[in-house]
Scaffold this motif. Structure first.
Motif, mmCIF file in Angstrom:
data_model
loop_
_atom_site.group_PDB
_atom_site.id
_atom_site.type_symbol
_atom_site.label_atom_id
_atom_site.label_comp_id
_atom_site.label_asym_id
_atom_site.label_seq_id
_atom_site.Cartn_x
_atom_site.Cartn_y
_atom_site.Cartn_z
ATOM 1 N N MET A 78 0.828 -1.210 0.000
ATOM 2 C CA MET A 78 0.000 0.000 0.000
ATOM 3 C C MET A 78 0.864 1.263 0.000
ATOM 4 N N VAL A 79 1.992 1.171 0.703
ATOM 5 C CA VAL A 79 2.927 2.296 0.697
ATOM 6 C C VAL A 79 3.463 2.531 -0.708
ATOM 7 N N GLY A 80 3.786 1.450 -1.403
ATOM 8 C CA GLY A 80 4.286 1.577 -2.764
ATOM 9 C C GLY A 80 3.264 2.193 -3.701
ATOM 10 N N VAL A 81 2.013 1.778 -3.556
ATOM 11 C CA VAL A 81 0.951 2.338 -4.394
ATOM 12 C C VAL A 81 0.793 3.833 -4.122
ATOM 13 N N GLY A 82 0.833 4.224 -2.843
ATOM 14 C CA GLY A 82 0.732 5.642 -2.511
ATOM 15 C C GLY A 82 1.899 6.441 -3.054
ATOM 16 N N LEU A 83 3.106 5.870 -2.961
ATOM 17 C CA LEU A 83 4.294 6.530 -3.516
ATOM 18 C C LEU A 83 4.150 6.684 -5.022
ATOM 19 N N GLY A 84 3.676 5.635 -5.681
ATOM 20 C CA GLY A 84 3.486 5.702 -7.125
ATOM 21 C C GLY A 84 2.474 6.760 -7.529
ATOM 22 N N ALA A 85 1.433 6.931 -6.715
ATOM 23 C CA ALA A 85 0.425 7.952 -7.013
ATOM 24 C C ALA A 85 1.029 9.352 -6.948
ATOM 25 N N ILE A 86 1.882 9.590 -5.957
ATOM 26 C CA ILE A 86 2.555 10.898 -5.848
ATOM 27 C C ILE A 86 3.448 11.140 -7.058
ATOM 28 N N LEU A 87 4.206 10.130 -7.439
ATOM 29 C CA LEU A 87 5.095 10.266 -8.595
ATOM 30 C C LEU A 87 4.300 10.458 -9.885
ATOM 31 N N GLY A 88 3.168 9.748 -9.996
ATOM 32 C CA GLY A 88 2.323 9.915 -11.177
ATOM 33 C C GLY A 88 1.762 11.321 -11.285
ATOM 34 N N LEU A 89 1.361 11.901 -10.151
ATOM 35 C CA LEU A 89 0.858 13.268 -10.140
ATOM 36 C C LEU A 89 1.952 14.247 -10.557
ATOM 37 N N PHE A 90 3.148 14.040 -10.037
ATOM 38 C CA PHE A 90 4.282 14.892 -10.408
ATOM 39 C C PHE A 90 4.573 14.782 -11.900
ATOM 40 N N ASP A 91 4.449 13.568 -12.436
ATOM 41 C CA ASP A 91 4.681 13.355 -13.860
ATOM 42 C C ASP A 91 3.659 14.118 -14.698
ATOM 43 N N GLU A 92 2.392 14.140 -14.246
ATOM 44 C CA GLU A 92 1.360 14.886 -14.969
ATOM 45 C C GLU A 92 1.649 16.387 -14.951
ATOM 46 N N ILE A 93 2.156 16.870 -13.831
ATOM 47 C CA ILE A 93 2.513 18.292 -13.745
ATOM 48 C C ILE A 93 3.638 18.618 -14.722
ATOM 49 N N LEU A 94 4.644 17.749 -14.763
ATOM 50 C CA LEU A 94 5.752 17.967 -15.694
ATOM 51 C C LEU A 94 5.276 17.925 -17.142
ATOM 52 N N ASN A 95 4.351 17.023 -17.424
ATOM 53 C CA ASN A 95 3.789 16.932 -18.771
ATOM 54 C C ASN A 95 3.036 18.209 -19.124
ATOM 55 N N TYR A 96 2.267 18.734 -18.174
ATOM 56 C CA TYR A 96 1.514 19.973 -18.395
ATOM 57 C C TYR A 96 2.460 21.145 -18.659
ATOM 58 N N LEU A 97 3.614 21.122 -18.002
ATOM 59 C CA LEU A 97 4.595 22.195 -18.182
ATOM 60 C C LEU A 97 5.408 22.046 -19.463
ATOM 61 N N GLY A 98 5.200 20.940 -20.179
ATOM 62 C CA GLY A 98 5.843 20.781 -21.476
ATOM 63 C C GLY A 98 7.174 20.072 -21.479
ATOM 64 N N PHE A 99 7.534 19.407 -20.392
ATOM 65 C CA PHE A 99 8.808 18.685 -20.371
ATOM 66 C C PHE A 99 8.719 17.455 -21.262
ATOM 67 N N PRO A 100 9.762 17.182 -22.063
ATOM 68 C CA PRO A 100 9.752 15.994 -22.917
ATOM 69 C C PRO A 100 9.838 14.714 -22.079
ATOM 70 N N LEU A 101 9.427 13.613 -22.679
ATOM 71 C CA LEU A 101 9.319 12.350 -21.959
ATOM 72 C C LEU A 101 10.626 11.892 -21.300
ATOM 73 N N PRO A 102 11.770 11.935 -21.986
ATOM 74 C CA PRO A 102 13.006 11.496 -21.325
ATOM 75 C C PRO A 102 13.362 12.351 -20.098
ATOM 76 N N VAL A 103 13.137 13.656 -20.200
ATOM 77 C CA VAL A 103 13.434 14.535 -19.062
ATOM 78 C C VAL A 103 12.479 14.244 -17.910
ATOM 79 N N ARG A 104 11.209 14.082 -18.218
ATOM 80 C CA ARG A 104 10.232 13.721 -17.189
ATOM 81 C C ARG A 104 10.640 12.434 -16.492
ATOM 82 N N SER A 105 11.077 11.463 -17.265
ATOM 83 C CA SER A 105 11.450 10.174 -16.685
ATOM 84 C C SER A 105 12.637 10.303 -15.742
ATOM 85 N N GLY A 106 13.641 11.075 -16.154
ATOM 86 C CA GLY A 106 14.791 11.288 -15.291
ATOM 87 C C GLY A 106 14.428 12.003 -14.000
#
Length: 217
Positions: A1-29
């Motif tokens: 459950m901790v892992g799922v919660g951590l993944g949700a936080i990271l997924g939200l951060f990834d969506e923010i980076l996507n909204y800001l226009g960061f390319p996929l490799p940079v977002r991944s790093g």
């Protein structure tokens, strides 16, 4: 459950980076960097210490080497491989990224619970000893497994065309989470806090690699 919660936080951060226009490799790093930050590097430290221990040919010295705070060449190489695999695999995943991260992080920690449950702890004390003492079976294993199955089931319900990918994530999750813990047990005769962390990191990295085959551009 901790892992799922951590993944949700990271997924939200990834969506923010996507909204800001960061390319996929940079977002991944950046996601992998934040992943490391949020866990405090605890599990990656386990990867490093375990690799240094396994790199010693004298099996009687392995635990002593793993306890040494000095990082050796094998540990550095292992850390580079884990972080590199995570970054490269994420860079190939263009859809459902948040969910995939939740799945990977969830299975990584479920594998850790499996290692705690099934194998002996090699030291009388240590940073992982209390986990062995406090684990409750079978409920600790079952709750985590049910959580991962429910998340995967919901994903399949909304993306029925990806049912094979959902099934693959469950199969690979079980195989990798349990198999990596078993591999360390065979090499060392049991587990320590360091190998618990190594199970988490290697499971996460290899699940991301496995799922990247079906979620490319």
């Amino acid at each position: 459950m901790v892992g799922v919660g951590l993944g949700a936080i990271l997924g939200l951060f990834d969506e923010i980076l996507n909204y800001l226009g960061f390319p996929l490799p940079v977002r991944s790093g950046l996601i992998v960097a934040l992943w490391l930050k949020l866990t405090g590097g605890l599990h990656l430290d386990g990867v490093v210490d375990t690799a240094d221990g396994l790199g010693v040919t004298d099996t009687t010295r392995r635990l002593a080497v793993m306890q040494d705070s000095v990082t050796g060449a094998f540990g550095v190489m292992a850390a580079i491989v884990v972080l590199g695999l995570k970054t490269i695999a994420l860079s190939q995943i263009s859809s459902d990224r948040g969910l995939i991260i939740m799945i990977a992080a969830g299975w990584g920690r479920w594998g850790q619970v499996g290692a705690i449950a099934f194998y002996p702890y090699l030291k009388p004390t240590g940073k992982g000893a209390f986990h062995k003492q406090q684990i409750k079976l079978p409920e600790d294993l079952l709750w985590g497994l049910i959580t991962l199955l429910v998340i995967t089931g919901v994903w399949i319900a909304f993306h029925q065309q990806k049912w094979r990918l959902g099934l693959e994530s469950v199969i690979m999750g079980c195989i990798l989470a349990l198999g990596i813990g078993f591999w360390f047990y065979r090499r060392l005769g049991g587990h320590t806090g360091d190998t618990y962390g190594a199970v988490v990191e290697w499971t996460e990295a290899l699940i991301l690699c496995s799922l990247s085959r079906d979620l490319t551009f």
